[in-house]
Design a protein around this motif. Structure first.
Motif, PDB file in Angstrom:
ATOM      1  N   LEU A 186       0.674  -1.351   0.038  1.00  0.00           N
ATOM      2  CA  LEU A 186       0.055   0.033  -0.266  1.00  0.00           C
ATOM      3  C   LEU A 186       0.756   1.327   0.004  1.00  0.00           C
ATOM      4  N   GLY A 187       2.120   1.256  -0.596  1.00  0.00           N
ATOM      5  CA  GLY A 187       2.782   2.322  -0.573  1.00  0.00           C
ATOM      6  C   GLY A 187       3.461   2.987   1.173  1.00  0.00           C
ATOM      7  N   ALA A 188       3.549   1.857   1.497  1.00  0.00           N
ATOM      8  CA  ALA A 188       4.119   2.331   3.282  1.00  0.00           C
ATOM      9  C   ALA A 188       2.886   2.996   3.994  1.00  0.00           C
ATOM     10  N   ARG A 189       1.601   2.818   3.688  1.00  0.00           N
ATOM     11  CA  ARG A 189       0.575   3.309   4.486  1.00  0.00           C
ATOM     12  C   ARG A 189      -0.013   2.071   5.287  1.00  0.00           C
ATOM     13  N   ALA A 190      -0.560   2.384   6.084  1.00  0.00           N
ATOM     14  CA  ALA A 190      -1.257   1.454   6.913  1.00  0.00           C
ATOM     15  C   ALA A 190      -2.718   1.141   6.504  1.00  0.00           C
ATOM     16  N   PRO A 191      -2.996  -0.329   6.447  1.00  0.00           N
ATOM     17  CA  PRO A 191      -4.188  -0.588   5.982  1.00  0.00           C
ATOM     18  C   PRO A 191      -5.510   0.051   6.679  1.00  0.00           C
ATOM     19  N   LYS A 192      -5.366   0.307   7.853  1.00  0.00           N
ATOM     20  CA  LYS A 192      -6.406   1.142   8.753  1.00  0.00           C
ATOM     21  C   LYS A 192      -6.681   2.428   8.193  1.00  0.00           C
ATOM     22  N   THR A 193      -5.583   3.088   7.494  1.00  0.00           N
ATOM     23  CA  THR A 193      -5.923   4.374   7.074  1.00  0.00           C
ATOM     24  C   THR A 193      -6.608   4.650   5.572  1.00  0.00           C
TER      25      THR A 193
END
Length: 216
Positions: A186-193
């Motif tokens: 996810l491009g170093a993003r957390a799934p929750k966001t």
């Protein structure tokens, strides 16, 4: 150097209470009166963390039965467990301190509902795979990001699809870690966001995570 303020005694349960066909050891832990409740809780938390990383029992082969592991192998195994325990402790601290977790009473207050009634609803949602939770110190914790910000007493619509995928290989605690940590897919993003803005991408990342576990 042993801590003389903590006494650990071992005993072997009688044949009537021990699991059939298995050797069982019972540990009794006694703390002296100078330990505060918080210190005792910290000690028990450490034991819980070790319990989480202890490997599940496996059926030994004939060779394993005949040849017990060497001292060096046992030492490496113990060090590996301690390393895992340290990593898990750090992860637990990060997840719990994130501010993402709400109790049944917290969620009921947000929804303007009675805790008992709302707790029953949460149980039904979890049984249906619409939300997930994990237990920490005997308290069931639910992620705040599992609920639609536009309607705080309803789970995010697409979350059930993601949970269905993850549940094939992860329990509630593992899901908490997966949703909370940055994800390279996810491009170093957390799934929750991204649950509300890009649920399709989160679902694809979940599928990718399960494939990685299957191939790992």
């Amino acid at each position: 150097m042993p801590n003389n303020r903590i006494k650990v005694s071992r005993s072997t349960p009688s044949d009537d209470t021990a699991p059939q066909g298995k050797g069982t050891t019972r540990l009794t832990i006694d703390f002296d009166g100078d330990f505060s409740p918080a210190e005792i809780e910290a000690y028990l938390d450490a034991i819980d963390i070790l319990n989480r990383v202890m490997p599940a029992p496996t059926q030994p082969s004939c060779a394993e039965e005949d040849e017990p592991p060497s001292r060096s192998e046992s030492t490496r195994h113990a060090r590996s467990l301690l390393t895992l325990a340290k990593m898990l402790s750090q992860t637990l601290d990060t997840i719990i301190s994130s501010g993402d977790w709400l109790t049944v009473h917290d969620l009921a207050a947000l929804a303007g509902a009675e805790p008992l009634e709302f707790g029953q609803q949460l149980t039904r949602w979890e049984a249906d795979g619409r939300i997930f939770s994990f237990n920490h110190k005997g308290i069931q914790l639910f992620p705040c990001y599992a609920f639609d910000p536009a309607c705080s007493d309803e789970p995010v619509e697409r979350l059930s699809e993601i949970i269905t995928v993850l549940a094939t290989k992860k329990d509630g605690w593992s899901m908490a870690c997966w949703f909370g940590y940055t994800n390279s897919y996810l491009g170093a993003r957390a799934p929750k966001t991204l649950l509300n803005s890009e649920p399709d991408k989160v679902l694809d990342a979940a599928r990718d995570a399960v494939v990685g576990i299957l191939h790992g």
